[in-house]
Write a protein that holds these residues in place. Sequence first.
Motif, PDB file in Angstrom:
ATOM      1  N   UNK A  41       0.881 -48.985  54.697  1.00 43.34           N
ATOM      2  CA  UNK A  41      -0.112 -49.452  55.676  1.00 43.34           C
ATOM      3  C   UNK A  41       0.363 -49.242  57.113  1.00 43.34           C
ATOM      4  N   UNK A  42       1.665 -49.333  57.325  1.00 45.17           N
ATOM      5  CA  UNK A  42       2.229 -49.098  58.664  1.00 45.17           C
ATOM      6  C   UNK A  42       1.953 -47.658  59.097  1.00 45.17           C
ATOM      7  N   UNK A  43       2.198 -46.725  58.208  1.00 41.30           N
ATOM      8  CA  UNK A  43       1.950 -45.324  58.563  1.00 41.30           C
ATOM      9  C   UNK A  43       0.456 -45.014  58.677  1.00 41.30           C
ATOM     10  N   UNK A  44      -0.359 -45.706  57.915  1.00 37.74           N
ATOM     11  CA  UNK A  44      -1.812 -45.541  58.057  1.00 37.74           C
ATOM     12  C   UNK A  44      -2.240 -45.983  59.456  1.00 37.74           C
ATOM     13  N   UNK A  45      -1.666 -47.076  59.935  1.00 37.21           N
ATOM     14  CA  UNK A  45      -1.980 -47.546  61.292  1.00 37.21           C
ATOM     15  C   UNK A  45      -1.584 -46.515  62.343  1.00 37.21           C
ATOM     16  N   UNK A  46      -0.413 -45.920  62.161  1.00 41.91           N
ATOM     17  CA  UNK A  46       0.042 -44.903  63.123  1.00 41.91           C
ATOM     18  C   UNK A  46      -0.871 -43.689  63.064  1.00 41.91           C
ATOM     19  N   UNK A  47      -1.273 -43.303  61.875  1.00 36.47           N
ATOM     20  CA  UNK A  47      -2.210 -42.184  61.734  1.00 36.47           C
ATOM     21  C   UNK A  47      -3.494 -42.452  62.508  1.00 36.47           C
ATOM     22  N   UNK A  48      -4.013 -43.654  62.360  1.00 40.91           N
ATOM     23  CA  UNK A  48      -5.273 -44.006  63.013  1.00 40.91           C
ATOM     24  C   UNK A  48      -5.123 -44.100  64.531  1.00 40.91           C
ATOM     25  N   UNK A  49      -3.947 -44.488  65.001  1.00 39.67           N
ATOM     26  CA  UNK A  49      -3.736 -44.664  66.445  1.00 39.67           C
ATOM     27  C   UNK A  49      -3.724 -43.343  67.204  1.00 39.67           C
ATOM     28  N   UNK A  50      -3.348 -42.293  66.528  1.00 38.82           N
ATOM     29  CA  UNK A  50      -3.310 -40.943  67.120  1.00 38.82           C
ATOM     30  C   UNK A  50      -2.427 -40.859  68.368  1.00 38.82           C
ATOM     31  N   UNK A  51      -1.317 -41.588  68.351  1.00 32.03           N
ATOM     32  CA  UNK A  51      -0.395 -41.549  69.482  1.00 32.03           C
ATOM     33  C   UNK A  51       1.041 -41.281  69.043  1.00 32.03           C
ATOM     34  N   UNK A  52       1.218 -40.707  67.884  1.00 28.01           N
ATOM     35  CA  UNK A  52       2.553 -40.554  67.300  1.00 28.01           C
ATOM     36  C   UNK A  52       3.503 -39.756  68.187  1.00 28.01           C
ATOM     37  N   UNK A  53       2.995 -38.769  68.899  1.00 30.74           N
ATOM     38  CA  UNK A  53       3.868 -37.949  69.749  1.00 30.74           C
ATOM     39  C   UNK A  53       4.413 -38.742  70.935  1.00 30.74           C
ATOM     40  N   UNK A  54       3.782 -39.865  71.261  1.00 32.70           N
ATOM     41  CA  UNK A  54       4.226 -40.690  72.396  1.00 32.70           C
ATOM     42  C   UNK A  54       5.264 -41.740  71.998  1.00 32.70           C
ATOM     43  N   UNK A  55       5.543 -41.878  70.716  1.00 27.60           N
ATOM     44  CA  UNK A  55       6.470 -42.907  70.242  1.00 27.60           C
ATOM     45  C   UNK A  55       7.898 -42.498  70.576  1.00 27.60           C
ATOM     46  N   UNK A  56       8.572 -43.336  71.366  1.00 31.31           N
ATOM     47  CA  UNK A  56       9.941 -43.035  71.808  1.00 31.31           C
ATOM     48  C   UNK A  56      10.999 -43.740  70.961  1.00 31.31           C
ATOM     49  N   UNK A  57      10.684 -44.921  70.473  1.00 35.54           N
ATOM     50  CA  UNK A  57      11.613 -45.699  69.644  1.00 35.54           C
ATOM     51  C   UNK A  57      10.934 -45.964  68.297  1.00 35.54           C
ATOM     52  N   UNK A  58      10.972 -44.984  67.397  1.00 33.54           N
ATOM     53  CA  UNK A  58      10.202 -45.103  66.151  1.00 33.54           C
ATOM     54  C   UNK A  58      10.513 -46.346  65.317  1.00 33.54           C
ATOM     55  N   UNK A  59      11.766 -46.717  65.202  1.00 33.30           N
ATOM     56  CA  UNK A  59      12.089 -47.883  64.365  1.00 33.30           C
ATOM     57  C   UNK A  59      11.532 -49.169  64.968  1.00 33.30           C
ATOM     58  N   UNK A  60      11.643 -49.319  66.273  1.00 33.67           N
ATOM     59  CA  UNK A  60      11.073 -50.502  66.921  1.00 33.67           C
ATOM     60  C   UNK A  60       9.560 -50.526  66.746  1.00 33.67           C
ATOM     61  N   UNK A  61       8.946 -49.371  66.912  1.00 31.48           N
ATOM     62  CA  UNK A  61       7.490 -49.252  66.787  1.00 31.48           C
ATOM     63  C   UNK A  61       7.052 -49.565  65.358  1.00 31.48           C
ATOM     64  N   UNK A  62       7.737 -48.975  64.385  1.00 33.10           N
ATOM     65  CA  UNK A  62       7.419 -49.227  62.982  1.00 33.10           C
ATOM     66  C   UNK A  62       7.618 -50.699  62.622  1.00 33.10           C
ATOM     67  N   UNK A  63       8.710 -51.280  63.087  1.00 34.26           N
ATOM     68  CA  UNK A  63       8.996 -52.683  62.779  1.00 34.26           C
ATOM     69  C   UNK A  63       7.941 -53.608  63.387  1.00 34.26           C
ATOM     70  N   UNK A  64       7.491 -53.305  64.601  1.00 35.91           N
ATOM     71  CA  UNK A  64       6.469 -54.125  65.249  1.00 35.91           C
ATOM     72  C   UNK A  64       5.167 -54.091  64.461  1.00 35.91           C
ATOM     73  N   UNK A  65       4.752 -52.904  64.068  1.00 37.66           N
ATOM     74  CA  UNK A  65       3.520 -52.783  63.283  1.00 37.66           C
ATOM     75  C   UNK A  65       3.686 -53.484  61.937  1.00 37.66           C
TER      76      UNK A  65
END
Length: 168
Positions: A41-65
């Motif tokens: 579900x976390x990756x589904x959210x990222x897919x829907x957000x369409x901002x993956x190229x802007x993510x600078x700290x992937x682990x922090x971003x993934x953990x927050x979601x």
Amino acid sequence: MPLLAHTAAIEQIYEQHHSWLYGWLKGKLNDACDAADVAHDTFVRILAARNAADIREPRDYLATIARGLVIDRYRRSAIETAYLQALATRPEACAISEEDRVLIIETLMAVDKALACLGARTQRIFMLSQIEGLTYQQIAVQLQVSLTTVKKHMIRALTECALIMAQH
């Protein structure tokens, strides 16, 4: 962001961090299936957000979601448990289909979400009215506020619930 860049960024984040996220969630949830579901579900959210190229700290971003999704799961579970307990206290036997049960839980989740956006007084007034069955006058007396105040807060709560329900 172009779809190709977004997709490439997602692939890279998934390849580099999915197993870390799954392991982290497994430790938090103590359940491999729930961890797999939340990671998905976390990756589904990222897919829907369409901002993956802007993510600078992937682990922090993934953990927050993922944290937000885990909180949503606990909230849903608590609401479902409360609903089933309330249903069990009803005197008449009540057979509800699985589909209806899911719809009721989703509706309760939407109402909970709507109420979470309101202030504590509005939430309290709504609960006294809708759950406890008190009249507006009884609520005004109990909370030591005017009848107009109770009506104003109920209008706010019911409007918020109607807006949330219209989205479903």
